[in-house]
Structures are given as structure tokens and as C-alpha cells.
Design a protein around this motif. Sequence first.
Motif, PDB file in Angstrom:
ATOM      1  N   LEU A  23     109.756 -32.048 -11.232  1.00 26.60           N
ATOM      2  CA  LEU A  23     109.282 -31.601 -12.537  1.00 26.60           C
ATOM      3  C   LEU A  23     107.898 -30.962 -12.430  1.00 26.60           C
ATOM      4  CD1 LEU A  23     110.464 -34.550 -14.804  1.00 26.60           C
ATOM      5  CD2 LEU A  23     111.367 -32.222 -14.753  1.00 26.60           C
ATOM      6  N   ALA A  24     107.031 -31.542 -11.612  1.00 29.39           N
ATOM      7  CA  ALA A  24     105.683 -30.998 -11.440  1.00 29.39           C
ATOM      8  C   ALA A  24     105.742 -29.599 -10.835  1.00 29.39           C
ATOM      9  CB  ALA A  24     104.851 -31.931 -10.574  1.00 29.39           C
ATOM     10  N   VAL A  25     106.600 -29.401  -9.844  1.00 24.75           N
ATOM     11  CA  VAL A  25     106.748 -28.077  -9.234  1.00 24.75           C
ATOM     12  C   VAL A  25     107.237 -27.078 -10.272  1.00 24.75           C
ATOM     13  CG1 VAL A  25     108.115 -26.747  -7.566  1.00 24.75           C
ATOM     14  CG2 VAL A  25     107.056 -28.899  -6.884  1.00 24.75           C
ATOM     15  N   GLY A  26     108.182 -27.489 -11.079  1.00 23.77           N
ATOM     16  CA  GLY A  26     108.687 -26.607 -12.136  1.00 23.77           C
ATOM     17  C   GLY A  26     107.606 -26.228 -13.133  1.00 23.77           C
ATOM     18  N   VAL A  27     106.784 -27.185 -13.509  1.00 28.75           N
ATOM     19  CA  VAL A  27     105.697 -26.918 -14.459  1.00 28.75           C
ATOM     20  C   VAL A  27     104.680 -25.966 -13.842  1.00 28.75           C
ATOM     21  CG1 VAL A  27     103.723 -27.975 -15.643  1.00 28.75           C
ATOM     22  CG2 VAL A  27     105.980 -29.046 -15.774  1.00 28.75           C
ATOM     23  N   VAL A  28     104.302 -26.214 -12.608  1.00 28.36           N
ATOM     24  CA  VAL A  28     103.323 -25.341 -11.941  1.00 28.36           C
ATOM     25  C   VAL A  28     103.869 -23.929 -11.814  1.00 28.36           C
ATOM     26  CG1 VAL A  28     102.158 -24.905  -9.736  1.00 28.36           C
ATOM     27  CG2 VAL A  28     102.136 -27.192 -10.734  1.00 28.36           C
ATOM     28  N   HIS A  29     105.135 -23.799 -11.441  1.00 25.03           N
ATOM     29  CA  HIS A  29     105.751 -22.479 -11.291  1.00 25.03           C
ATOM     30  C   HIS A  29     105.758 -21.741 -12.628  1.00 25.03           C
ATOM     31  CE1 HIS A  29     108.256 -19.428  -9.500  1.00 25.03           C
ATOM     32  NE2 HIS A  29     109.131 -19.572 -10.472  1.00 25.03           N
ATOM     33  N   THR A  30     106.125 -22.418 -13.681  1.00 25.13           N
ATOM     34  CA  THR A  30     106.154 -21.808 -15.015  1.00 25.13           C
ATOM     35  C   THR A  30     104.755 -21.427 -15.459  1.00 25.13           C
ATOM     36  OG1 THR A  30     108.115 -23.111 -15.578  1.00 25.13           O
ATOM     37  CG2 THR A  30     106.880 -22.159 -17.402  1.00 25.13           C
ATOM     38  N   LEU A  31     103.800 -22.304 -15.212  1.00 21.23           N
ATOM     39  CA  LEU A  31     102.416 -22.037 -15.586  1.00 21.23           C
ATOM     40  C   LEU A  31     101.871 -20.844 -14.814  1.00 21.23           C
ATOM     41  CD1 LEU A  31      99.982 -23.005 -17.232  1.00 21.23           C
ATOM     42  CD2 LEU A  31      99.362 -24.454 -15.303  1.00 21.23           C
ATOM     43  N   GLU A  32     102.190 -20.744 -13.541  1.00 17.89           N
ATOM     44  CA  GLU A  32     101.728 -19.614 -12.738  1.00 17.89           C
ATOM     45  C   GLU A  32     102.272 -18.311 -13.297  1.00 17.89           C
ATOM     46  OE1 GLU A  32     101.566 -18.136  -8.096  1.00 17.89           O
ATOM     47  OE2 GLU A  32     103.181 -19.471  -8.719  1.00 17.89           O
ATOM     48  N   ARG A  33     103.544 -18.296 -13.643  1.00 17.97           N
ATOM     49  CA  ARG A  33     104.139 -17.084 -14.216  1.00 17.97           C
ATOM     50  C   ARG A  33     103.459 -16.711 -15.525  1.00 17.97           C
ATOM     51  NH1 ARG A  33     108.621 -15.130 -11.933  1.00 17.97           N
ATOM     52  NH2 ARG A  33     109.831 -16.459 -10.570  1.00 17.97           N
ATOM     53  N   ALA A  34     103.120 -17.700 -16.342  1.00 19.14           N
ATOM     54  CA  ALA A  34     102.494 -17.430 -17.631  1.00 19.14           C
ATOM     55  C   ALA A  34     101.059 -16.941 -17.469  1.00 19.14           C
ATOM     56  CB  ALA A  34     102.515 -18.697 -18.492  1.00 19.14           C
ATOM     57  N   VAL A  35     100.327 -17.490 -16.492  1.00 21.15           N
ATOM     58  CA  VAL A  35      98.915 -17.159 -16.335  1.00 21.15           C
ATOM     59  C   VAL A  35      98.718 -15.833 -15.601  1.00 21.15           C
ATOM     60  CG1 VAL A  35      96.763 -17.885 -15.253  1.00 21.15           C
ATOM     61  CG2 VAL A  35      98.148 -19.541 -16.480  1.00 21.15           C
ATOM     62  N   VAL A  36      99.351 -15.652 -14.453  1.00 20.42           N
ATOM     63  CA  VAL A  36      99.102 -14.461 -13.638  1.00 20.42           C
ATOM     64  C   VAL A  36     100.077 -13.325 -13.920  1.00 20.42           C
ATOM     65  CG1 VAL A  36      98.037 -15.768 -11.780  1.00 20.42           C
ATOM     66  CG2 VAL A  36     100.447 -15.223 -11.651  1.00 20.42           C
ATOM     67  N   GLY A  37     101.133 -13.593 -14.585  1.00 17.80           N
ATOM     68  CA  GLY A  37     102.105 -12.551 -14.897  1.00 17.80           C
ATOM     69  C   GLY A  37     103.247 -12.530 -13.897  1.00 17.80           C
ATOM     70  N   GLU A  38     104.355 -12.010 -14.351  1.00 16.87           N
ATOM     71  CA  GLU A  38     105.586 -11.998 -13.553  1.00 16.87           C
ATOM     72  C   GLU A  38     105.419 -11.202 -12.257  1.00 16.87           C
ATOM     73  OE1 GLU A  38     109.313 -13.460 -13.047  1.00 16.87           O
ATOM     74  OE2 GLU A  38     108.135 -13.759 -14.859  1.00 16.87           O
TER      75      GLU A  38
END
Length: 85
Positions: free
Chosen positions: A22-37
Motif C-alpha cells: 500500500l505504501a508503494v502504491g501511495v508513493v507512486h500515485t503521489l509522485e505522478r501527482a507531484v511531478v507529472g505523468e
Amino acid sequence: MNPSGPHQTIGLTTISRTVASLAVGVVHTLERAVVGEARVRTAQGNAWEAVCADRARADQRAELDRLVAELSAARAAARDRQPVS
């Protein structure tokens, strides 16, 4: 005993793996939201960055080797020009 039955026990490792996943999923989603796709790090991007970093280090080593060779040659030339006492 049926492992998928109602009396299935959950071990500490199962909980740890679930939390980590779950933590990996959250970090991955957060990275996409912050730095862009378009700027999400990938294995291919990481590999290319490593290749570029290796090339830059090799260039720096070559430059340092060239400078050391120049200094050695200058020192040897200065030593050869000194009069013998």
C-alpha cells in the motif's frame, strides 16, 4: 484445514507485506501527482541517468589524468633545466 476458510489467520509478515504494498502504491500515485505523468522515474530512465553519470565521471577522470600528466611533464622539464651543483 482450508486456508481460505473463515478461520484463516493473518501473520505478521502478511500484514507487513500488505502495508509495504500500500505504501508503494501511495508513493507512486503521489509522485505522478507531484511531478507529472511525463516526469515519473522509470527503470529505463534510471538506467540512462546512470550511463550519463558514468560518462561524466569518466570524462572528469580523463581530465584529471591529463592535468596530472601536464604537471608531471612541467616538473620534469623544470628539473632538467636546473643547473647541476
